[in-house]
Enzyme design. Structure first.
Site, PDB file in Angstrom:
ATOM      1  N   GLU A 205       0.807  -1.217   0.000  1.00  0.00           N
ATOM      2  CA  GLU A 205       0.000   0.000   0.000  1.00  0.00           C
ATOM      3  C   GLU A 205       0.844   1.273   0.000  1.00  0.00           C
ATOM      4  O   GLU A 205       0.347   2.352   0.329  1.00  0.00           O
ATOM      5  CB  GLU A 205      -0.977  -0.029   1.173  1.00  0.00           C
ATOM      6  CG  GLU A 205      -1.940  -1.204   1.052  1.00  0.00           C
ATOM      7  CD  GLU A 205      -3.008  -1.238   2.124  1.00  0.00           C
ATOM      8  OE1 GLU A 205      -2.965  -0.391   3.041  1.00  0.00           O
ATOM      9  OE2 GLU A 205      -3.891  -2.110   2.047  1.00  0.00           O
ATOM     10  N   LYS A 335     -15.696  -1.475   2.434  1.00  0.00           N
ATOM     11  CA  LYS A 335     -14.988  -1.903   1.227  1.00  0.00           C
ATOM     12  C   LYS A 335     -16.027  -2.450   0.253  1.00  0.00           C
ATOM     13  O   LYS A 335     -16.680  -3.448   0.549  1.00  0.00           O
ATOM     14  CB  LYS A 335     -13.966  -2.994   1.557  1.00  0.00           C
ATOM     15  CG  LYS A 335     -12.817  -2.540   2.455  1.00  0.00           C
ATOM     16  CD  LYS A 335     -11.944  -3.720   2.834  1.00  0.00           C
ATOM     17  CE  LYS A 335     -10.716  -3.300   3.629  1.00  0.00           C
ATOM     18  NZ  LYS A 335      -9.945  -4.462   4.128  1.00  0.00           N
TER      19      LYS A 335
END
Length: 426
Positions: A205, A335
């Site tokens: 990330e 999400k």
């Protein structure tokens, strides 16, 4: 009326070099849009099913040709001629067509690609930005970026147990200022790591992935970096964690910092961290099925810190409702690919907000250049967004979209700042 004329799909690559689904939608008025589906590394057991091909001789079994075929051969024909503005009807049609509880027949990755592409097409057809189309005239709040600047756990090949160590620029007056603070601290952290002879290699990330002596050592580095960048920890930049405890939970115990421990031990450990650092949010501190542990954790820390359920709730209104009834956690990570359609995502957000739970829009570790979640964060007034470090273009794309939205809103733009964290005392 902007009817769906054609739906197409293809296999593309995500930021980890794994295949994912991209969907294109064409409307009868000529509007054309596309959307790409993200994929997680640390996934909850209760997430909607991501359909992979399983052919070991192709992409190591991770191909998504079956999901692509589901879009082209089944979903597309089923929603052709439907009005793109009828999002709930379109999503319900796909769910019924799939016919399973977890979307395992057609694949949540197939359904989600279509769901998001349809929403984008409807917005473009209405000549509205996506955040305005989904959120209406009141969509004007920019979220606090939760910048994951040290990666551990499943996001990095290191000895650090906790998956994410985040910077939260809560004291900024605008999103752009908050992002700048985070970026400057990120670069200060890189200089610090170099000075200490630690790795500046990046995790999935975009955060740094050094080997450290302990999880506390990572927090100490963040405190030092905040100071080196010229900011005040707590007042201007707070800290957050994604523990991802399910990744080190097995047979009723947590293997944490080289020891087998229980939920009570972890609760005491994090209580000590909250007392020692300006730590205002902790995600997934316990395993997704450790409801008794969450009862205790929430009772001990729920009034002091944001407790975010990711694997615990998996953006699923049913699991969230169970958690609300039990009074566990006080926030939900959102999400879109955990549940598989935009409608169900919006339902989960609505339930959380009605119940006094905060909401955090989130990317996945396997991302694409798609920026839908940036618009969605503003549309639902989430107040917080997790989309990685200010590095790697698939992460920065979301931050850049939020900068565009802030500029588009002009004087109407509001930065959530401290108000996004009602338990924050500083």
């Amino acid at each position: 009326m902007a009817a769906i004329e054609a739906v197409n799909a293809r296999e593309i690559l995500d930021s980890r070099g794994n295949p994912t689904v991209e969907v294109e939608v064409l409307l009868e008025d000529g509007t054309f849009t596309r959307a790409a589906v993200p994929s997680g590394a640390s996934t909850g057991a209760f997430e909607a099913y991501e359909l992979r091909d399983g052919d070991a001789g192709r992409y190591l079994g991770k191909g998504v040709q079956k999901a692509v075929a589901a879009v082209v051969d089944e979903i597309g024909p089923a929603i052709q001629d439907l009005d793109a503005a009828d999002q709930r009807i379109i999503d319900a049609t796909m769910i019924e067509l799939d016919g399973t509880e977890n979307k395992s027949r057609l694949g949540a990755n197939a359904l989600l690609g279509v769901s998001l592409a349809v929403a984008k097409a409807a917005a473009d057809s209405a000549e509205l930005p996506l955040y305005r189309y989904l959120g209406g005239p009141n969509a004007h709040t920019l979220p606090v970026p939760m910048l994951n600047v040290i990666n551990g756990g499943s996001h990095a090949d290191t000895n650090v147990d906790i998956q994410e160590f985040m910077l939260l620029p809560v004291g900024a007056s605008t999103f752009s200022e908050g992002l700048r603070w985070g970026v400057e601290t990120y670069h200060a952290l890189k200089s610090l790591l170099k000075k200490k002879g630690l790795s500046t290699g990046l995790g999935d990330e975009g955060g740094f992935a050094p080997n450290l002596d302990s999880n506390r050592a990572a927090l100490d580095l963040l405190m030092e970096a905040i100071d080196a960048a010229g900011f005040t920890a707590g007042k201007q930049i707070a800290l957050g964690l994604d523990v991802a405890s399910s990744e080190f939970y097995s047979d009723g115990a947590y293997t944490f910092e080289g020891q087998k421990v229980d939920a009570a031990h972890l609760t005491a450990y994090f209580a000590d961290l909250v007392a020692s650092y300006p730590l205002i949010t902790i995600e997934d501190p316990l395993d997704e099925d450790d409801w008794a542990g969450y009862d205790h954790f929430t009772a001990e820390l729920g009034a002091k810190v944001q407790i975010v359920g990711d694997d615990l709730f998996v953006t699923n209104p049913k699991r969230l409702a169970d958690g609300i009834t039990r009074g566990v956690a006080n926030s939900i990570l959102v999400k879109v690919n955990q549940i598989g359609t935009l409608t169900e995502t919006l339902d989960a957000v609505s339930l959380a907000q009605r119940s006094g739970y905060t909401t955090v829009l989130s990317h996945r570790s396997g991302e694409t250049e798609d920026t839908t979640i940036a618009d969605l964060a503003v549309a639902v007034d989430a107040g917080q967004i997790k989309t990685g470090a200010p590095a790697r273009s698939e992460r920065v794309a979301k931050y850049n979209q939020l900068l565009r939205i802030e500029q588009d809103l002009g004087a109407a733009a509001v930065y959530a700042g401290r108000s996004a964290f009602p338990r924050f005392q500083a």
